[in-house]
Design a protein around this motif. Sequence first.
Motif, PDB file in Angstrom:
ATOM      1  N   GLY A  21     -29.054  21.404  -9.862  1.00 11.67           N
ATOM      2  CA  GLY A  21     -27.640  21.710  -9.685  1.00 11.67           C
ATOM      3  C   GLY A  21     -26.671  20.710 -10.277  1.00 11.67           C
ATOM      4  O   GLY A  21     -25.456  20.873 -10.144  1.00 11.67           O
ATOM      5  N   HIS A  52     -29.531  27.609 -18.538  1.00  7.79           N
ATOM      6  CA  HIS A  52     -28.686  28.789 -18.673  1.00  7.79           C
ATOM      7  C   HIS A  52     -27.304  28.543 -18.069  1.00  7.79           C
ATOM      8  O   HIS A  52     -26.277  28.876 -18.676  1.00  7.79           O
ATOM      9  CB  HIS A  52     -29.358  30.001 -18.017  1.00  7.79           C
ATOM     10  CG  HIS A  52     -28.587  31.250 -18.176  1.00  7.79           C
ATOM     11  ND1 HIS A  52     -27.904  31.840 -17.144  1.00  7.79           N
ATOM     12  CD2 HIS A  52     -28.372  32.031 -19.268  1.00  7.79           C
ATOM     13  CE1 HIS A  52     -27.301  32.922 -17.579  1.00  7.79           C
ATOM     14  NE2 HIS A  52     -27.571  33.070 -18.862  1.00  7.79           N
ATOM     15  N   ARG A  53     -27.253  27.932 -16.905  1.00 11.37           N
ATOM     16  CA  ARG A  53     -25.978  27.640 -16.239  1.00 11.37           C
ATOM     17  C   ARG A  53     -25.112  26.718 -17.095  1.00 11.37           C
ATOM     18  O   ARG A  53     -23.923  26.967 -17.291  1.00 11.37           O
ATOM     19  CB  ARG A  53     -26.243  27.006 -14.867  1.00 11.37           C
ATOM     20  CG  ARG A  53     -24.998  26.603 -14.100  1.00 11.37           C
ATOM     21  CD  ARG A  53     -25.362  26.028 -12.740  1.00 11.37           C
ATOM     22  NE  ARG A  53     -26.358  24.973 -12.776  1.00 11.37           N
ATOM     23  CZ  ARG A  53     -26.090  23.695 -13.093  1.00 11.37           C
ATOM     24  NH1 ARG A  53     -24.866  23.329 -13.403  1.00 11.37           N
ATOM     25  NH2 ARG A  53     -27.060  22.797 -13.085  1.00 11.37           N
ATOM     26  N   PRO A  89     -33.057  28.174 -15.179  1.00 11.89           N
ATOM     27  CA  PRO A  89     -31.732  28.435 -14.604  1.00 11.89           C
ATOM     28  C   PRO A  89     -30.716  27.331 -14.878  1.00 11.89           C
ATOM     29  O   PRO A  89     -29.535  27.618 -15.093  1.00 11.89           O
ATOM     30  CB  PRO A  89     -32.011  28.567 -13.105  1.00 11.89           C
ATOM     31  CG  PRO A  89     -33.254  27.757 -12.885  1.00 11.89           C
ATOM     32  CD  PRO A  89     -34.070  27.955 -14.145  1.00 11.89           C
ATOM     33  N   GLY A  90     -31.142  26.094 -14.870  1.00 11.36           N
ATOM     34  CA  GLY A  90     -30.211  24.995 -15.112  1.00 11.36           C
ATOM     35  C   GLY A  90     -29.675  25.002 -16.525  1.00 11.36           C
ATOM     36  O   GLY A  90     -28.468  24.828 -16.752  1.00 11.36           O
ATOM     37  N   ASP A  97     -31.695  21.828 -13.085  1.00  6.36           N
ATOM     38  CA  ASP A  97     -32.270  22.784 -12.138  1.00  6.36           C
ATOM     39  C   ASP A  97     -31.933  22.417 -10.694  1.00  6.36           C
ATOM     40  O   ASP A  97     -31.899  23.289  -9.822  1.00  6.36           O
ATOM     41  CB  ASP A  97     -33.787  22.885 -12.314  1.00  6.36           C
ATOM     42  CG  ASP A  97     -34.173  23.667 -13.557  1.00  6.36           C
ATOM     43  OD1 ASP A  97     -33.296  24.348 -14.145  1.00  6.36           O
ATOM     44  OD2 ASP A  97     -35.357  23.595 -13.955  1.00  6.36           O
ATOM     45  N   ASP A 119     -24.413  18.555 -13.024  1.00  7.17           N
ATOM     46  CA  ASP A 119     -23.691  18.854 -14.256  1.00  7.17           C
ATOM     47  C   ASP A 119     -24.438  18.175 -15.405  1.00  7.17           C
ATOM     48  O   ASP A 119     -25.382  17.415 -15.181  1.00  7.17           O
ATOM     49  CB  ASP A 119     -22.248  18.342 -14.168  1.00  7.17           C
ATOM     50  CG  ASP A 119     -21.368  18.897 -15.289  1.00  7.17           C
ATOM     51  OD1 ASP A 119     -21.773  19.868 -15.951  1.00  7.17           O
ATOM     52  OD2 ASP A 119     -20.270  18.353 -15.491  1.00  7.17           O
ATOM     53  N   ARG A 163     -23.774  28.392 -20.254  1.00  9.30           N
ATOM     54  CA  ARG A 163     -22.634  29.252 -19.934  1.00  9.30           C
ATOM     55  C   ARG A 163     -21.388  28.422 -19.663  1.00  9.30           C
ATOM     56  O   ARG A 163     -20.294  28.773 -20.093  1.00  9.30           O
ATOM     57  CB  ARG A 163     -22.965  30.137 -18.742  1.00  9.30           C
ATOM     58  CG  ARG A 163     -24.006  31.206 -19.112  1.00  9.30           C
ATOM     59  CD  ARG A 163     -24.294  32.139 -18.009  1.00  9.30           C
ATOM     60  NE  ARG A 163     -23.075  32.899 -17.697  1.00  9.30           N
ATOM     61  CZ  ARG A 163     -22.981  33.715 -16.671  1.00  9.30           C
ATOM     62  NH1 ARG A 163     -24.001  33.876 -15.861  1.00  9.30           N
ATOM     63  NH2 ARG A 163     -21.867  34.358 -16.437  1.00  9.30           N
ATOM     64  N   ALA A 164     -21.556  27.295 -18.960  1.00  8.78           N
ATOM     65  CA  ALA A 164     -20.408  26.442 -18.637  1.00  8.78           C
ATOM     66  C   ALA A 164     -19.800  25.808 -19.886  1.00  8.78           C
ATOM     67  O   ALA A 164     -18.593  25.586 -19.951  1.00  8.78           O
ATOM     68  CB  ALA A 164     -20.827  25.357 -17.642  1.00  8.78           C
TER      69      ALA A 164
END
Length: 164
Positions: free
Chosen positions: A24, A88-89, A85-86, A22, A26, A92-93
Motif C-alpha cells: 500500500g 497497477h495502482r 496490484p501495487g 503491494d 506510495d 494508474r496514479a
Amino acid sequence: MNAWEIHHRRTAALRDVVTELDAGADLPWSDALAALFGDRAGLLVALHDSFARRVTGRIELALELHDLPGASVAEAWQAVVTELPGIHRILRAYADEPALARPDANLHRTVAVAAGLASLGAPVGIAADAGRAFVANAAHIDVPARRDGWLRERLSFRLMKASA
C-alpha cells in the motif's frame, strides 16, 4: 560495476519496490533507487516494463490456449492486475507521467491488436485508444468458465499438432 551486476541490482530493487507497493505504499524513492534508475520517471518506466512483460506473456499464452480473443485478452489483463496490484495502482496514479506515454501507448496497442480491435498497421494512437477502452471494460467482459482438464487437452492438442 558491469552490466550483469547492474541488472541484478535493478531486479532486486524492483522486487523490493513491488513488495512496498503491494503493502500500500506510495512510490518509494531513495539515493539507492536514484543510483539504479536515475530518477522517479526511470523507476516508473521499469515498473511499467515489468507489468507490460507480464501482460504480454499472459496474452500470448491465453491466445494460444483459447479460441476467444476478446475474452482471453480480458482474462489475461485481469489476471495480471490481480497478480501485480501495487504496480497497477501506481501506474494508474502516475498515468500522466510523460515518461510513461510511449510505453503505455505500446502496451494498449498490443492489447487492442490481440483482442482483434486494431491491426498492426493501425496508427499507434488509434490502436492505443482502442486498447484503453477495452481495458476499461475488461472486468465486465464475460469469460466462459473452463471445464476441468481444458488446459491439458489444449496443450496435448498443440503438442500433437506441433510434432505432426
